[in-house]
Design an enzyme around this catalytic site. Structure first.
Site, short mmCIF file in Angstrom:
data_model
loop_
_atom_site.label_atom_id
_atom_site.label_comp_id
_atom_site.label_asym_id
_atom_site.label_seq_id
_atom_site.Cartn_x
_atom_site.Cartn_y
_atom_site.Cartn_z
N CYS A 100 -2.42 4.88 8.19
CA CYS A 100 -2.67 4.32 9.51
C CYS A 100 -2.17 5.49 10.61
O CYS A 100 -1.64 4.96 11.53
CB CYS A 100 -2.58 3.19 9.50
SG CYS A 100 -3.81 2.43 7.67
N ASN B 200 0.88 -1.13 0.39
CA ASN B 200 -0.20 -0.43 0.03
C ASN B 200 0.78 1.21 -0.17
O ASN B 200 0.25 2.60 -0.30
CB ASN B 200 -1.11 -0.09 0.83
CG ASN B 200 0.13 -0.36 2.37
OD1 ASN B 200 0.35 -1.57 2.80
ND2 ASN B 200 -0.62 0.74 3.12
N HIS C 187 -13.80 -0.01 -1.00
CA HIS C 187 -13.66 0.72 -1.46
C HIS C 187 -11.71 1.73 -1.66
O HIS C 187 -11.48 2.70 -2.14
CB HIS C 187 -13.18 1.77 0.30
CG HIS C 187 -12.73 1.51 1.29
ND1 HIS C 187 -11.40 2.17 1.20
CD2 HIS C 187 -12.30 0.62 2.20
CE1 HIS C 187 -10.54 2.19 2.17
NE2 HIS C 187 -11.18 0.71 2.66
C1 LIG Z 1 -6.42 -0.01 3.40
C2 LIG Z 1 -5.66 -1.53 3.44
C3 LIG Z 1 -6.47 -2.25 4.12
C4 LIG Z 1 -7.57 -2.62 4.76
O1 LIG Z 1 -9.25 -2.31 3.90
P1 LIG Z 1 -10.66 -1.66 4.82
O2 LIG Z 1 -11.51 -1.93 4.17
O3 LIG Z 1 -10.33 -0.57 4.70
O4 LIG Z 1 -10.55 -2.51 6.07
C5 LIG Z 1 -5.41 -3.72 3.95
N1 LIG Z 1 -4.96 -3.77 3.75
C6 LIG Z 1 -4.90 -3.69 2.54
C7 LIG Z 1 -2.78 -3.24 1.52
C8 LIG Z 1 -5.11 -2.07 2.43
O5 LIG Z 1 -4.51 -1.32 2.17
#
Ligand SMILES: *Cc1c(COP(=O)(O)O)cnc(C)c1O
Length: 405
Positions: free
Chosen positions: A329, A154, A204
């Site tokens: 985060c 991410n 999302h």
């Molecule tokens: C955004 C993200 C999550 C969390 O996803 P949610 O649907 O917001 O709980 C988990 N893992 C990765 C790699 C992400 O980018």
């Protein structure tokens, strides 16, 4: 130019595509049914809508619809995969292998599993952000039940060698779980081809609504089972109880359908914009791209501007441009990003990094504006910086003795 906000934080969340919103609307008031109500047309219609969405999502990742478990998002899917396998396969062993650069939803869950009596190995990554396949294979032992490696990171967009990891897991008979949240909907993601047995993702991050996600759980070769983490009415084949979020699931399905149709053209367009952004920014001195540029998502650029503090830099333009420094985060704290630290970046580069994540609605105008704003911001910060002045004067900053406070 009119005052507007440019959104380059698509890895934190994507805007919901207006076509997705349209698909969701009838499922709030006109069709209020509970998909588990078996004895009237409201329930039947809702169930049909969920079934259809399940097919749309399954098609995107080329799996059987029965292998898709709807959840509240990737965090829940990560929890269900890790804790669910840990509990279900307790008789086989208690050892899980993961990576230091995983999302907190995986790392914190692994932490919890250690407290529950499990054993977790956290693999290192190299400067490119990639794991060492030999180190992975060496870490597997008789008690190993699962390997958890994210598809794409991410923060950096770095894509792990999924196929090779899958082959190692198959050879040793251990399950392979992947958090593919950042990859699904943006590049082709086919867990079966890669030997992935469980896979988490969320709507999302692919232009769907927030609060709905999925866990792919393989039903054949091998048939995988996870222990439910949410007890109740036995929804989702007993793996995840709770009334299904019908409007959001419909939206997730629509988002998956659009992604499948438009992925190739979207990726090409966005990659060109990302490259344009990167080329523009790399004209600045002492500017570096973090992570592999070869094995990387098309829409992400994680860039360090040496001797410029990222949070301060962001303040020069954050009324106009939304980006992230470190991970969304953890950016509430001023700890350097653990992902960049794992890549081996020193504090100076880790603290000076900005993540630009482009998306379906990013325009060339956005990118050009951002390049100019960043150039201005970086030059401004460096003009004010005694460290930059010392660097320009040729002082060897690595060996300066700083006064202790
Ligand atoms: C955004 C993200 C999550 C969390 O996803 P949610 O649907 O917001 O709980 C988990 N893992 C990765 C790699 C992400 O980018």
């Amino acid at each position: 130019m009119s005052q507007r906000l440019i959104y380059l934080d698509n890895n934190a969340t994507t805007p919901c595509d207006p076509r997705v919103v349209d698909a969701m609307l009838p499922w709030f008031y006109e069709n209020p049914g509970n998909a588990a109500s078996r004895n009237h047309p409201f329930g039947w219609k809702a169930e049909e809508a969920v079934d259809y969405a399940r097919e749309q999502v399954a098609q995107l990742i080329d799996v059987d619809p029965k292998e898709v478990i709807f959840t509240s998002g990737a965090t829940e899917s990560d929890n269900l995969a890790l804790k669910g396998v840990y509990e279900m396969y307790a008789r086989k062993g208690n050892h899980i292998i993961t990576v230091k650069t995983e999302h907190k939803a995986v790392l914190d869950t692994c932490n919890r599993i250690e407290k529950m009596g499990g054993e977790v190995t956290y693999l290192d990554v190299n400067r490119e952000g990639l794991i060492d396949l030999q180190a992975l294979e060496n870490a597997i032992k008789p008690t190993t039940i699962m390997v958890a490696v994210m598809w794409a990171n991410n923060e950096t967009g770095v894509i792990q060698p999924m196929k090779e990891i899958g082959e190692i897991c198959a050879k040793h008979g251990v399950l392979f779980f992947s958090d593919a949240t950042q990859a699904v909907g943006k590049i082709p993601v086919h867990p079966r081809e890669m030997g992935v047995h469980l896979m988490a993702f969320t709507a999302h991050k692919m232009y769907g609504p927030k609060g709905v996600g999925a866990l792919y759980v393989s039903r054949k070769n091998p048939r995988v089972k996870v222990t439910a983490q949410m007890d109740g009415g036995g929804h989702e084949r007993g793996m995840r109880s709770g009334t299904l979020n019908v409007p959001s699931i419909v939206g997730f399905g629509k988002a998956a359908e659009i992604a499948q149709k438009e992925m190739a053209q979207d990726a090409e367009r966005v990659a060109a914009l990302r490259d344009r952004l990167e080329q523009g920014l790399l004209q600045l001195e002492e500017t570096y791209v973090n992570g592999s540029r070869e094995h990387r998502m098309p829409h992400v650029a994680n860039i360090s501007f040496k001797h410029v503090e990222g949070e301060g830099l962001m303040m020069t333009f954050n009324q106009e441009i939304a980006v992230s420094s470190g991970s969304a985060c953890t950016s509430a704290s001023l700890e350097p990003s653990y992902v960049l630290v794992a890549l081996g970046l020193g504090d100076d580069l880790a603290h000076s990094s900005i993540r630009f994540s482009l998306g379906r609605f990013t325009t060339q105008e956005d990118v050009d504006y951002t390049i100019e704003a960043l150039k201005k911001g970086v030059n401004h910060m460096r003009d004010l910086s005694p460290i930059w002045e010392m660097y320009k004067e040729g002082v060897d900053l690595e060996n300066v003795k700083w006064q202790e406070h």
